[in-house]
Structures are given as structure tokens and as C-alpha cells.
Design an enzyme around this catalytic site. Structure first.
Site, mmCIF file in Angstrom:
data_model
loop_
_atom_site.group_PDB
_atom_site.id
_atom_site.type_symbol
_atom_site.label_atom_id
_atom_site.label_comp_id
_atom_site.label_asym_id
_atom_site.label_seq_id
_atom_site.Cartn_x
_atom_site.Cartn_y
_atom_site.Cartn_z
ATOM 1 N N GLN A 297 22.120 -48.769 -57.890
ATOM 2 C CA GLN A 297 23.031 -49.103 -56.796
ATOM 3 C C GLN A 297 23.340 -47.846 -55.989
ATOM 4 O O GLN A 297 23.521 -46.788 -56.598
ATOM 5 C CB GLN A 297 24.346 -49.667 -57.347
ATOM 6 C CG GLN A 297 25.164 -50.387 -56.274
ATOM 7 C CD GLN A 297 26.471 -50.972 -56.819
ATOM 8 O OE1 GLN A 297 26.899 -50.664 -57.912
ATOM 9 N NE2 GLN A 297 27.105 -51.825 -56.053
ATOM 10 N N HIS B 34 32.433 -57.606 -63.488
ATOM 11 C CA HIS B 34 31.284 -57.732 -62.584
ATOM 12 C C HIS B 34 30.291 -58.790 -63.071
ATOM 13 O O HIS B 34 29.463 -59.258 -62.283
ATOM 14 C CB HIS B 34 30.555 -56.402 -62.451
ATOM 15 C CG HIS B 34 31.087 -55.497 -61.376
ATOM 16 N ND1 HIS B 34 31.224 -55.902 -60.062
ATOM 17 C CD2 HIS B 34 31.491 -54.202 -61.411
ATOM 18 C CE1 HIS B 34 31.690 -54.875 -59.342
ATOM 19 N NE2 HIS B 34 31.868 -53.836 -60.140
ATOM 20 N N GLY C 66 31.960 -43.827 -62.927
ATOM 21 C CA GLY C 66 32.719 -44.160 -64.127
ATOM 22 C C GLY C 66 31.921 -45.156 -64.940
ATOM 23 O O GLY C 66 31.726 -45.009 -66.144
ATOM 24 N N GLY C 67 31.442 -46.173 -64.240
ATOM 25 C CA GLY C 67 30.659 -47.199 -64.916
ATOM 26 C C GLY C 67 29.746 -47.886 -63.942
ATOM 27 O O GLY C 67 29.913 -47.776 -62.721
ATOM 28 N N MET C 68 28.739 -48.549 -64.477
ATOM 29 C CA MET C 68 27.814 -49.334 -63.665
ATOM 30 C C MET C 68 27.520 -50.627 -64.416
ATOM 31 O O MET C 68 27.094 -50.602 -65.576
ATOM 32 C CB MET C 68 26.533 -48.531 -63.400
ATOM 33 C CG MET C 68 25.506 -49.300 -62.572
ATOM 34 S SD MET C 68 26.104 -49.694 -60.910
ATOM 35 C CE MET C 68 25.259 -51.246 -60.626
ATOM 36 N N GLU C 69 27.716 -51.719 -63.695
ATOM 37 C CA GLU C 69 27.706 -53.059 -64.306
ATOM 38 C C GLU C 69 26.312 -53.619 -64.541
ATOM 39 O O GLU C 69 26.057 -54.793 -64.259
ATOM 40 C CB GLU C 69 28.517 -54.003 -63.413
ATOM 41 C CG GLU C 69 27.914 -54.287 -62.009
ATOM 42 C CD GLU C 69 28.315 -53.321 -60.916
ATOM 43 O OE1 GLU C 69 28.626 -52.146 -61.214
ATOM 44 O OE2 GLU C 69 28.297 -53.722 -59.740
ATOM 45 N N ASP D 36 26.095 -45.500 -49.760
ATOM 46 C CA ASP D 36 26.918 -44.700 -50.676
ATOM 47 C C ASP D 36 28.124 -44.100 -49.941
ATOM 48 O O ASP D 36 29.168 -43.867 -50.543
ATOM 49 C CB ASP D 36 26.100 -43.560 -51.311
ATOM 50 C CG ASP D 36 25.109 -44.091 -52.357
ATOM 51 O OD1 ASP D 36 25.205 -45.270 -52.738
ATOM 52 O OD2 ASP D 36 24.228 -43.317 -52.778
ATOM 53 N N TYR E 210 37.596 -51.701 -52.844
ATOM 54 C CA TYR E 210 38.160 -51.929 -54.174
ATOM 55 C C TYR E 210 39.614 -52.402 -54.095
ATOM 56 O O TYR E 210 39.958 -53.510 -54.508
ATOM 57 C CB TYR E 210 38.137 -50.626 -54.990
ATOM 58 C CG TYR E 210 36.769 -50.192 -55.452
ATOM 59 C CD1 TYR E 210 36.366 -50.403 -56.753
ATOM 60 C CD2 TYR E 210 35.886 -49.539 -54.597
ATOM 61 C CE1 TYR E 210 35.124 -49.992 -57.215
ATOM 62 C CE2 TYR E 210 34.640 -49.125 -55.039
ATOM 63 C CZ TYR E 210 34.263 -49.363 -56.350
ATOM 64 O OH TYR E 210 33.027 -48.959 -56.778
ATOM 65 N N HIS F 73 36.633 -53.585 -65.916
ATOM 66 C CA HIS F 73 36.047 -53.629 -64.572
ATOM 67 C C HIS F 73 34.558 -53.997 -64.616
ATOM 68 O O HIS F 73 34.125 -54.948 -63.955
ATOM 69 C CB HIS F 73 36.248 -52.274 -63.888
ATOM 70 C CG HIS F 73 35.681 -52.193 -62.513
ATOM 71 N ND1 HIS F 73 36.448 -52.401 -61.378
ATOM 72 C CD2 HIS F 73 34.423 -51.956 -62.077
ATOM 73 C CE1 HIS F 73 35.668 -52.285 -60.315
ATOM 74 N NE2 HIS F 73 34.431 -52.005 -60.709
ATOM 75 N N GLU F 74 33.801 -53.265 -65.424
ATOM 76 C CA GLU F 74 32.353 -53.524 -65.451
ATOM 77 C C GLU F 74 32.053 -54.905 -66.039
ATOM 78 O O GLU F 74 31.139 -55.597 -65.586
ATOM 79 C CB GLU F 74 31.613 -52.422 -66.210
ATOM 80 C CG GLU F 74 31.876 -50.984 -65.718
ATOM 81 C CD GLU F 74 31.774 -50.791 -64.217
ATOM 82 O OE1 GLU F 74 31.078 -51.574 -63.543
ATOM 83 O OE2 GLU F 74 32.415 -49.850 -63.694
ATOM 84 N N GLU G 54 33.414 -55.553 -55.220
ATOM 85 C CA GLU G 54 34.395 -54.651 -55.835
ATOM 86 C C GLU G 54 35.843 -55.133 -55.745
ATOM 87 O O GLU G 54 36.605 -54.955 -56.684
ATOM 88 C CB GLU G 54 34.251 -53.235 -55.259
ATOM 89 C CG GLU G 54 32.878 -52.600 -55.524
ATOM 90 C CD GLU G 54 32.531 -52.430 -57.010
ATOM 91 O OE1 GLU G 54 33.452 -52.508 -57.861
ATOM 92 O OE2 GLU G 54 31.333 -52.228 -57.313
HETATM 93 N N1 BES Z 1 29.321 -50.749 -59.115
HETATM 94 C C1 BES Z 1 30.241 -49.690 -59.199
HETATM 95 C C2 BES Z 1 29.598 -48.331 -59.118
HETATM 96 C C3 BES Z 1 28.855 -48.072 -57.831
HETATM 97 C C4 BES Z 1 29.355 -48.451 -56.607
HETATM 98 C C5 BES Z 1 27.653 -47.410 -57.872
HETATM 99 C C6 BES Z 1 28.639 -48.198 -55.437
HETATM 100 C C7 BES Z 1 26.946 -47.164 -56.723
HETATM 101 C C8 BES Z 1 27.433 -47.558 -55.491
HETATM 102 C C9 BES Z 1 31.068 -49.768 -60.480
HETATM 103 O O1 BES Z 1 31.365 -51.063 -60.867
HETATM 104 C C10 BES Z 1 32.376 -49.116 -60.179
HETATM 105 O O2 BES Z 1 33.082 -49.622 -59.351
HETATM 106 N N2 BES Z 1 32.667 -48.012 -60.844
HETATM 107 C C11 BES Z 1 33.891 -47.289 -60.672
HETATM 108 C C12 BES Z 1 34.838 -47.536 -61.778
HETATM 109 C C13 BES Z 1 35.803 -48.602 -61.558
HETATM 110 C C14 BES Z 1 36.727 -48.729 -62.752
HETATM 111 C C15 BES Z 1 36.578 -48.505 -60.290
HETATM 112 C C16 BES Z 1 33.577 -45.825 -60.745
HETATM 113 O O3 BES Z 1 32.433 -45.491 -61.042
HETATM 114 O O4 BES Z 1 34.465 -45.009 -60.559
HETATM 115 ZN ZN ZN Z 2 32.747 -52.002 -59.600
#
Ligand code: BES
Ligand code: ZN
Length: 562
Positions: A122, A273, A242-245, A347, A355, A269-270, A292
Site C-alpha cells: 500500500q 480492516h 504501525g501496522g498493515m492490514e 502516500d 482517519y 485497527h488492523e 481508514e
Molecule cells: N493501511 C494503513 C497503513 C498505510 C496507509 C500504509 C497508507 C500505506 C499507505 C494501516 O491500517 C494504518 O492505518 N496504520 C496506522 C496505524 C493505525 C492504528 C492508525 C499506522 O501505521 O500508523
Molecule cells: Zn488503517
């Protein structure tokens, strides 16, 4: 129409991929073969997205050409098709600098013995390791086979059987994921488990012990979990998010291993998703808030169910405050939910607006129509659009039909800022922390031994002109092992020029690659001449250890000013 893809799924739509990967750690290259299957077509060509791929051959084609490289989109791969064609096979190699892969040397891992590889597709990085129609409007099923060197365990975000993988539910390309390292697995329950390097596996299993309870919580509200297993993979600290779903296998930063489950909102959160994003997917990156915003709303509902309303309220207030802080520095065009991304890297559009403003919109609708009706609506929304990619307009049409409301939807979605009448999260616990803060500032000692991470964050963020030395003396913040508290503290240390925390900050910036932590710290450092020198020195040493995505972001902050 997706402005971030060269592909033309309206002409030929790829439906299934057969992927074979050979991982070449010595050269930091993946040798791949991708077979793409589609309905038999008389179209003369199939256009795929690629970035920095070396194409060796295309089987079952009349020819192919690789177009010029666009800095954002990469290069279109145009494949000539014979009449009635229904598949092609591309043999290729990735580049060591592939934007969607990070190849780590042993010192960058927890175990220090073996290298590590992981993908992050992503938003538009899948094309740097697989030639495909890289638009979230295109969904594919896939099979994969990964050959990894002896001693390394390879995983894909799919159903797993040894080195074979299978995803039978159609997913958008940004959810295709791969990782390999010295990984150990630990079950967390019937459907859930965690992969991590051996030194982290115990801590990870303890931290994520509530995962099954979270899955049940969402299922009660929004219907069955439709992806079979739900596992987590703890990555090395350079992971930029932080994470990727990734479906069936959330990728997570080790910086949430706090020891007290205080940062597991990321798991909520993940996991969320799996409904908002993976089941119902944004059709273009301008619709990212559908992924998001819904997910943050669901995340908070999970927290409320599993950890109680007080925890949820604190997270909601922290989220609102951070949104206001970030939004103040954004151009108006980025304060809307449906953002314009023409000519931009998706990005870049990734701020707290999709969010937190997105979640606030849903909370506002919920408040107006009542929780029971809103939950019924969401459940039917996930059923109705299951395994589809939808636009903001699709959502609006469905909402207007199923759940008429007086919330000014167009204003929320197309105009900057937070409309009047928005829900206004409140936390009594934070009110108490504010009273304690006042007492503390008057010179009293306060009892913080039972404070949660969220209370600490509110305490620190509410403080004006903090007495850094006294804070550190009484609360040992420079030594904090909680990444969120430490990050907040280091940010304050830069602002206040508090020297005793600087070596800890350098160590933090050298070891952690999570963009959410790096970006504010480097930005703050760049505000003074001494800070700029420090930032440049730290970055010169740390850059090679950061993920390409984080490098691009921090290049813009540190080098942009040279
Ligand atoms: N899908 C996102 C990460 C993402 C968004 C990757 C856009 C590439 C492009 C993931 O679910 C996410 O939102 N991660 C957040 C953590 C969340 C608890 C807000 C992060 O990585 O901070
Ligand atoms: Zn997310």
C-alpha cells in the site's frame, strides 16, 4: 478512473495471479514469475503497472514494451495479445531498491543472525515487486510459491501450506504481501496466532493475548470474519508503519510491544480492516477515508467492547486533539475527506484527516440516528458491498437510501475542516489528569503509578512550558520503554532544547523507522540551526536503515532545506 494506475481494467480485467518467487538475499533481489489470468479477450493489449522491474520475457504474448519511468507511477508494461488470449506469464526480477520491499541485514533484526525481507504494497508499491493492474478497483485471487534460503521462514498474507499460499477471496493488489525471516509461530487461540523472531515471540504472544476477544467483538457487531485465520507478524523496527492490514496476516511494528497491552489499539485497527478496507475497499486513493475513517470508527468500538468505554473515550479525545493539531498545518485542500491526488503520490495524502475526520463523521451520524440503527446500517453496508471496491459516491448513495440523516454530508466530505454539530468526544479521566497537572504545576507531588499510556500522553500534551528537568527527575521519561510516551517526550525535549534526552533520541531515531515517529521528530529538529545539524548528522547514519517509503518522507524534511 484511477489516476494512479496505467492499467485499463475496463478493457481487460485480470482476475487471478499465479506467483512464484525466489528470494535472493545475496543480491537483494526477488526473481519472479507472474501468470495473469483474465477472461478471453480480443483486446490488442494488456497494460500492467511496474516500477523498477527488469522484465526477462513475456510468455503467450505477441510482444511487449516497457514505457518510460514516471517518478510516481513507474513504467507501463504494454503486452501484445493474440485474439482470444486469456493469460500471460511475465518472468522478471525486482531491483534492490524496490519501493515495496525492504531487505534487512542481520544487524537490523531482533535475532541478529539472519536477514529479513518484507513487502509493503500500500498504496502503489505492489508494482515494484509484481507486474499487475495496481489499482484498488481491481480485485484478484492468487496462488503463490516462495522459495527462501535454508533457515528462513517465508509467509504470504493468505492461506498457508508450507511454501505454498492461496488467497481464494478477491483482494486489491495493495493487500498482497510477503515476508521472510527467522520466524517462530505461537497460537493465540482457535483462529489467531502470531509470528515473530524468537527473541520477541513471548512478549508478542502476551501483548496480543486479547486478539480472539477482539475478533468476537467485531463479529457480534458487524457480522462474520470472512478470512479464515487472523494472524499477526511482528516485523523489525524499521517497518515504516504501525501496522498493515494484510489479509489473514496483519504486519505490525515491534514498537507496540509495550508489555502492558496499552498500544493494542493498533491490533483492533488492523483487525477492523478485515471489514472496512479488505472486504469493502476504496476504489481509488481519493476514497482512502472509506478505508481508514471506517476503520478508526470500528477500532474504537472494539476498544469499547473489549476494554470498556473509558479507554475508548480517551483514544477518541487523543485522536481529535491530534487531528486538530495536524490539520492546522495542512492546506485547505487536504482538510477534506475526498482529496484530490492528481499528480501526487498517494502516500502524501496520508494524514490524520481520512482517519480521524472520517471516524468523527461516522460518530456524528451514529449520534444522530442512534447506535442500534447505525450498527444495523454498517452491518448491511459490509454485506452489500462485500468483496467490492467502491467510491465515496457509492457510499453516499447507499447511505442516503438506507439511512437518511440531516448530517451535512457534502460539507463533511468536500469542504475543509470540521463542520458544526460534530460529535465531541469527552473523557472524564482526562479531566482528572488536567486537575492533577494543575496541582503538579503548583509544586505538589502527584501519584502517577497507576497511570495508563493514554493518561500520560494527555498529561504531556496538555502541558505548556514544561519543566523538563523536573518531569524527568520525577517520572524518568527519558528512560521510558513505551514508544508512544517516549516519542512524545522526545518531541518536547527537542522543542525545549533539553540536552539530557538527546542521546536517547539519537538512539531512537537510529533504531526505529516508523514514519509516524520519525516525521514529527525530524520536522521539529529542523526548526533551529543546531537542530538542523543534529538532524543531518543523525539522518546521514540512520537513512540506510530506513524503509524506502520513510527515506522519501524524511528526505523531503531534512534534504529539502539544503
Ligand atoms: N493501511 C494503513 C497503513 C498505510 C496507509 C500504509 C497508507 C500505506 C499507505 C494501516 O491500517 C494504518 O492505518 N496504520 C496506522 C496505524 C493505525 C492504528 C492508525 C499506522 O501505521 O500508523
Ligand atoms: Zn488503517
Amino acid at each position: 478512473m484511477d489516476v494512479h494506475s496505467y492499467s485499463r481494467p475496463d478493457l481487460v480485467r485480470v482476475r487471478h495471479l499465479e506467483l512464484e518467487f525466489d528470494l535472493r538475499f545475496d543480491r537483494k533481489v526477488l526473481d519472479g514469475s507472474a501468470t495473469l489470468r483474465f477472461d478471453a479477450t480480443d483486446q490488442p493489449e494488456l497494460v500492467l503497472d511496474t516500477r523498477d522491474l527488469e522484465i526477462h520475457s513475456v510468455e503467450n504474448a505477441t510482444g511487449f514494451t516497457l514505457g518510460p519511468r514516471d517518478p510516481i507511477l513507474g513504467s507501463p508494461l504494454r503486452i501484445g495479445l493474440a485474439k482470444g488470449c486469456s493469460w500471460v506469464r511475465v518472468q522478471y526480477s525486482t531491483s534492490p531498491g524496490a519501493s515495496g520491499l525492504q531487505w534487512l541485514d542481520p544487524p537490523q533484526t531482533a535475532g541478529k543472525q539472519h536477514p529479513f525481507l518484507y513487502s509493503q504494497s500500500q498504496a502503489i508499491h505492489a508494482r515494484s515487486w509484481i507486474p499487475l493492474q495496481d489499482s484498488p478497483a481491481v480485485r484478484v485471487t492468487f496462488q503463490g510459491r516462495v522459495r527462501a534460503p535454508q533457515g528462513l521462514h517465508a509467509v504470504m498474507a493468505a492461506e498457508r501450506a508450507g511454501e505454498h499460499f492461496r488467497m481464494e477471496r478477491p483482494v486489491p493488489p495493495y493487500l498482497i504481501a510477503l515476508a521472510a525471516g527467522a520466524l517462530e509461530f505461537r497460537p493465540l487461540g482457535e483462529r489467531a496466532g502470531v509470528f515473530a523472531e524468537p527473541p520477541l515471540i513471548d512478549a508478542a504472544a502476551r501483548e496480543f493475548a486479547d486478539t480472539e476477544a477482539m475478533i468476537r467483538a467485531v463479529e457480534q457487531m458487524y457480522g462474520p470474519y470472512r478470512w479464515g485465520r487472523y494472524d499477526l507478524l511482528v516485523l523489525p523496527p524499521s517497518f515504516p508503519f504501525g501496522g498493515m492490514e494484510n489479509p489473514c496476516l496483519t504486519f505490525a511494528t515491534p514498537t507496540i510491544l509495550a508489555g502492558d497491552k496499552s498500544l493494542v489499539s493498533l491490533v483492533a485497527h488492523e483487525l477492523a480492516h478485515s471489514w472496512s478496507g479488505n472486504l469493502v475497499t476504496n476504489a481509488t486513493w481519493s476514497d482512502f477515508w472509506l478505508n481508514e475513517g471506517f476503520t478508526v470508527y470500528l477500532e474504537r468500538r472494539i476498544l469499547e467492547k473489549v476494554y470498556g468505554p473509558q479507554r475508548e473515550e480517551m483514544e477518541a479525545v487523543l485522536g481529535r486533539r491530534e487531528l486538530d493539531r495536524e490539520m492546522a498545518g495542512l492546506p485547505e485542500s487536504d482538510r477534506v475527506l475526498h482529496i484530490g491526488l492528481q499528480g501526487r503520490d498517494p502516500d502524501d495524502g496520508c494524514t490524520l484527516v481520512p482517519y480521524e475526520k472520517g471516524a468523527l463523521l461516522l460518530r456524528t451520524i451514529e449520534r444522530e440516528v442512534g447506535r442500534a440503527r447505525f450498527d444495523a446500517f454498517l452491518r448491511s453496508y459490509f454485506d452489500h458491498f462485500a468483496f467490492q471496491s467502491i467510491t465515496t459516491d457509492d457510499f453516499l448513495a447507499y447511505l442516503r437510501r438506507e439511512l437518511p440523516t440531516s448530517v451535512p454530508l457534502d460539507e463533511w466530505i468536500y469542504r475543509p475542516g470540521i463542520p458544526g454539530g460534530a460529535a465531541d468526544p469527552h473523557s472524564d479521566a482526562f479531566g482528572q489528569v488536567e486537575s492533577e497537572l494543575t496541582r503538579w504545576q503548583q509544586g505538589h507531588a502527584i501519584d502517577t503509578h497507576a497511570w495508563s499510556t493514554q493518561l500520560w500522553l494527555h498529561f504531556l500534551r496538555t502541558m505548556q512550558n514544561p519543566d523538563m528537568a523536573r518531569l524527568d527527575r520525577e517520572f524518568h521519561l527519558t528512560e521510558s520503554g513505551n514508544s508512544e510516551i517516549l516519542h512524545q517526550w522526545l518531541l518536547m525535549a527537542v522543542r525545549a532544547g533539553y540536552q539530557p534526552a538527546f542521546s536517547r533520541m539519537e538512539q531512537f531515531l537510529a533504531s526505529v523507522g516508523r514514519r509516524k515517529f520519525l516525521k514529527p521528530l525530524y520536522t521539529e529538529l529542523m526548526k533551529t540551526p543546531e537542530g538542523r545539524d543534529r538532524a543531518r548528522r543523525i539522518y546521514a547514519a540512520a537513512r540506510a536503515g530506513y524503509h524506502p517509503i520513510a527515506q522519501t518522507t524524511i528526505d523531503g524534511i531534512v534534504r529539502g532545506s539544503e
